[in-house]
Scaffold this active site. Sequence first.
Site, PDB file in Angstrom:
ATOM      1  N   SER A 295       0.835  -1.198   0.000  1.00 14.55           N
ATOM      2  CA  SER A 295       0.000   0.000   0.000  1.00 14.55           C
ATOM      3  C   SER A 295       0.872   1.252   0.000  1.00 14.55           C
ATOM      4  O   SER A 295       1.755   1.366  -0.840  1.00 14.55           O
ATOM      5  CB  SER A 295      -0.946  -0.061   1.192  1.00 14.55           C
ATOM      6  OG  SER A 295      -2.061   0.717   0.939  1.00 14.55           O
TER       7      SER A 295
ATOM      8  N   HIS B 159      -7.362  -5.804   0.827  1.00 18.66           N
ATOM      9  CA  HIS B 159      -6.151  -5.012   0.608  1.00 18.66           C
ATOM     10  C   HIS B 159      -5.056  -5.460   1.587  1.00 18.66           C
ATOM     11  O   HIS B 159      -5.287  -5.538   2.791  1.00 18.66           O
ATOM     12  CB  HIS B 159      -6.509  -3.542   0.820  1.00 18.66           C
ATOM     13  CG  HIS B 159      -5.390  -2.584   0.598  1.00 18.66           C
ATOM     14  ND1 HIS B 159      -4.468  -2.726  -0.409  1.00 18.66           N
ATOM     15  CD2 HIS B 159      -5.060  -1.431   1.255  1.00 18.66           C
ATOM     16  CE1 HIS B 159      -3.619  -1.702  -0.351  1.00 18.66           C
ATOM     17  NE2 HIS B 159      -3.957  -0.921   0.645  1.00 18.66           N
TER      18      HIS B 159
HETATM   19  C1  MCU Z   1      -2.754   2.168  -1.627  1.00 19.49           C
HETATM   20  O1  MCU Z   1      -2.143   2.961  -0.624  1.00 19.49           O
HETATM   21  C2  MCU Z   1      -2.887   3.844   0.192  1.00 19.49           C
HETATM   22  C3  MCU Z   1      -3.855   4.678  -0.600  1.00 19.49           C
HETATM   23  O2  MCU Z   1      -3.133   5.438  -1.546  1.00 19.49           O
HETATM   24  C4  MCU Z   1      -4.591   5.624   0.336  1.00 19.49           C
HETATM   25  O3  MCU Z   1      -5.578   6.357  -0.347  1.00 19.49           O
HETATM   26  C5  MCU Z   1      -5.250   4.887   1.459  1.00 19.49           C
HETATM   27  O4  MCU Z   1      -5.698   5.822   2.415  1.00 19.49           O
HETATM   28  O5  MCU Z   1      -4.303   4.101   2.102  1.00 19.49           O
HETATM   29  C6  MCU Z   1      -3.657   3.134   1.325  1.00 19.49           C
HETATM   30  C7  MCU Z   1      -2.808   2.437   2.328  1.00 19.49           C
HETATM   31  O6  MCU Z   1      -1.682   2.800   2.572  1.00 19.49           O
HETATM   32  O7  MCU Z   1      -3.450   1.494   3.036  1.00 19.49           O
HETATM   33  C8  MCU Z   1      -2.800   0.841   4.072  1.00 19.49           C
END
Ligand code: MCU
Length: 435
Positions: free
Chosen positions: A229, A360
């Site tokens: 992420s 996710h």
């Molecule tokens: C995919 O990474 C991020 C995403 O860009 C954000 O919008 C969200 O808030 O958080 C994701 C993340 O880091 O999840 C753990």
Amino acid sequence: TRSGHLRLSLALLTALALTGTALATAAPTPSPPTALAVEDDGADCPVALPGSTPANPRLPDPFTRIDGSRVTSLADWRCRRAEIRELAERHVYGDKPAKPASVTGTVSRTSISVTATHQGRTASFSAGVDAPSGAGPFPAVIVVGGFGADTAAIKAAGAAVISYDPLAVGREGTPRSSKQGAFYTLHGASSPTGLLAAWAWGASRIIDVIEQSGSATIRADGIGVTGCSRYGKSAFAVGAFDQRVALTMPIESGSAGAPAFRSIAGESGAQPLSSAYGEQPWLGDAFSAYTGNPNALPIDTHQVIGMIAPRGLLLLENPHVDWLAARAGSVASLAGAEVYKALGAADNISYWSDVQDGTHCASRSEWRGPIQDNIREHLLKSGNAPQVFRISAKKAGNLAQWRDWQTPVLTGGGEPTSTTTTTTTTTTGVTTTTT
Ligand code: MCU
């Protein structure tokens, strides 16, 4: 050609690839080691950045230099890569400064400490170490952030885990005008460099300390990086900006990670560029000019993939969460794979978005094999990871729509290495081989 596999013509293979369904390729010959002993081997290249570049709705040609000439030899790539690096810093990430005058620290079986001093300012941070049992030195994977990476699989493959919390190097939740953390202590709270470049700088300083320590626990020539992420965005930038990293494995990195900016803009449900720019100061301040107009960017993320080439790269994506921009991730990966091809290292890039669990950063059994294969090939230098491209049909990009350039055959590479390519389409279950 492997027995039991169908032989297909290249034309048919291309047609299969263009359907955008999952495909996998494998090369049986081990690749030579590709990581370098230096963070940036193009640091001496002269780069004259353009004042402006014409808008381009397609992915810019990785092989055309800023002056309009085209790369023709393998030797040309070093300084072309330096141009791409400069463009990526100026327009996307902000500057990642070189190693400061003083970097000191220690490596033990449980932790790494780093102290960096730049122009009279000093800052420290540390990382955890979890080594497999037995005698080292071990290769190691820097795991950025505390979730989403299969640390058990990493250790079982024979690599140590370095747990890197990048928030000590660049904090989240700060306004762009008063950034905080070790990087900004050295370079100023109003530095236009975004968190991803700051975090990459921190990872490079960890590698400096490993190198300098002559550690009995960790081998500096066997360093990988992963994270999921926002920390997948980080892993991607760490690998792009330090050529000592032998294996980069970004997981579900989404906008500001591997997915192509131009393609994100048209992908339904994908995190918009304005959101990726605004949610946290991940990208450099200069990216604000492009959030509504990615076609004006002189580069895109396929060229950041090109900065990682020819080193090991395993891109892991999730097609079930629209926000994660997996279609744009496949577009960048297919285009970036063209740089690997040109460098004669096609089998060093893999992509896998064909996963079952939509959660996710879930723990995924599908990825255990490819992660371990890549650690063995690129970090332990034993065995050969089959190149895999498994693009979920749910989020399959079409490279032909995104480029108007062809991949050059670069001179100076010596005899082309004989490569066997295996293509698998998971939708039909047909496995084909061509040589
Ligand atoms: C995919 O990474 C991020 C995403 O860009 C954000 O919008 C969200 O808030 O958080 C994701 C993340 O880091 O999840 C753990």
